[in-house]
Design an enzyme around this catalytic site. Structure first.
Site, short mmCIF file in Angstrom:
data_model
loop_
_atom_site.label_atom_id
_atom_site.label_comp_id
_atom_site.label_asym_id
_atom_site.label_seq_id
_atom_site.Cartn_x
_atom_site.Cartn_y
_atom_site.Cartn_z
N MET A 137 0.84 -8.24 3.21
CA MET A 137 0.39 -6.92 2.77
C MET A 137 1.52 -5.93 2.90
SD MET A 137 -2.82 -6.65 1.96
CE MET A 137 -4.34 -7.54 2.08
N CYS A 138 1.71 -5.24 1.94
CA CYS A 138 2.67 -4.12 2.02
C CYS A 138 1.99 -2.95 2.73
CB CYS A 138 3.09 -3.70 0.62
SG CYS A 138 3.51 -5.08 -0.47
N ARG A 139 2.70 -1.87 2.84
CA ARG A 139 2.15 -0.64 3.42
C ARG A 139 2.41 0.48 2.42
NH1 ARG A 139 -1.05 -1.77 7.49
NH2 ARG A 139 -1.54 -3.05 5.70
N VAL A 189 6.37 0.35 1.10
CA VAL A 189 7.33 -0.66 1.52
C VAL A 189 6.68 -2.02 1.28
CG1 VAL A 189 8.63 0.74 3.15
CG2 VAL A 189 6.58 -0.45 3.95
#
Ligand code: GLN
Length: 237
Positions: A1-3, A90
């Site tokens: 998972m990205c943020r 990100v």
């Protein structure tokens, strides 16, 4: 998972959202605190914004396939970049997805900026749409743009029903509206005096962040914040 992180409010410096807080996206790029999938977000970053002074509603962005923590040029420029509406991310690339700027959020149709935390089976997405990359998130973005952001909740619920393993946390903004879905990953809201932050995880421990329950749509406008449950079978209920 990205943020990811979104801002809608008064004009602020991009560095104050993305770089300066103790658990900013820059820190989340190497030490996220709530990430359930993937250890860090080293596969690129992007910052998109709407220019408050031009007021042309054109989505502008800056993306890179390198880690945010090592970008000294952006560190230098970010205090000078200001906006009232921001979408930043990100990236931790899903296995098999390309690591390139075009696979990095925010994606855009020119009017909306869009980021995706999660994964989706590309086989359940419509074919024939022009996506920026073969990355699942880019193809999801193309699908959402094609159906229109007013249908974001329905689109996410339908894709979630077609792919039960999908995680579909989407964040999008167009300069005056910010929308997000929570579908399989975390999202928190910070209501500040000068605007609203939506973020995959809080960027500090100082203020009263509110966790959004799973399977919800969030809409932020000048009028406030509205949460709507998403029905997996039908879209927003
Ligand atoms: N699946 C997307 C990608 O590969 C997003 C990944 C993520 O949320 N970590 O970029």
């Amino acid at each position: 998972m990205c943020r990811h992180l979104g801002w809608l409010g008064r004009e602020v410096a991009i560095s104050s959202l993305v770089l300066d807080p103790p658990h900013s996206l820059r820190v989340q790029s190497y030490a996220p605190r709530r990430q359930k999938h993937g250890l860090m977000n080293a596969d690129g970053w992007g910052v998109g914004l709407f220019d408050s002074s031009l007021q042309d509603n054109v989505a502008r962005r800056w993306r890179s396939p390198a880690p945010l923590w090592g970008d000294a040029s952006f560190d230098s420029m970010a205090p000078a970049l200001r906006s009232h509406c921001v979408v930043a991310a990100v990236r931790s690339a899903t296995v098999g997805m390309p690591i390139e700027a075009s696979a990095t959020a925010p994606f855009t149709d020119g009017r909306w900026l869009l980021s995706h935390n999660g994964v989706v089976d590309r086989a359940v997405l419509p074919t024939g749409l022009l996506a920026e990359s073969v990355c699942d998130s880019a193809m999801l973005a193309a699908t959402i743009f094609a159906r229109g952001l007013d249908a974001l909740g329905e689109t996410v619920a339908q894709i979630g029903a077609a792919d039960p393993d999908a995680r579909l946390n989407v964040l999008a903004a167009n300069g005056s509206r910010m929308l997000a879905t929570v579908w399989g990953d975390t999202l928190s809201i910070l209501r500040r005096d000068d605007g609203v932050v939506l973020a995959s995880e809080p960027y500090d421990d100082e203020y009263d962040w509110e966790d959004v329950p799973d399977r919800h749509l969030v809409e932020v406008t000048a009028g406030g914040v509205v949460l709507t449950p998403l029905d997996p079978a039908k879209g927003p209920s």
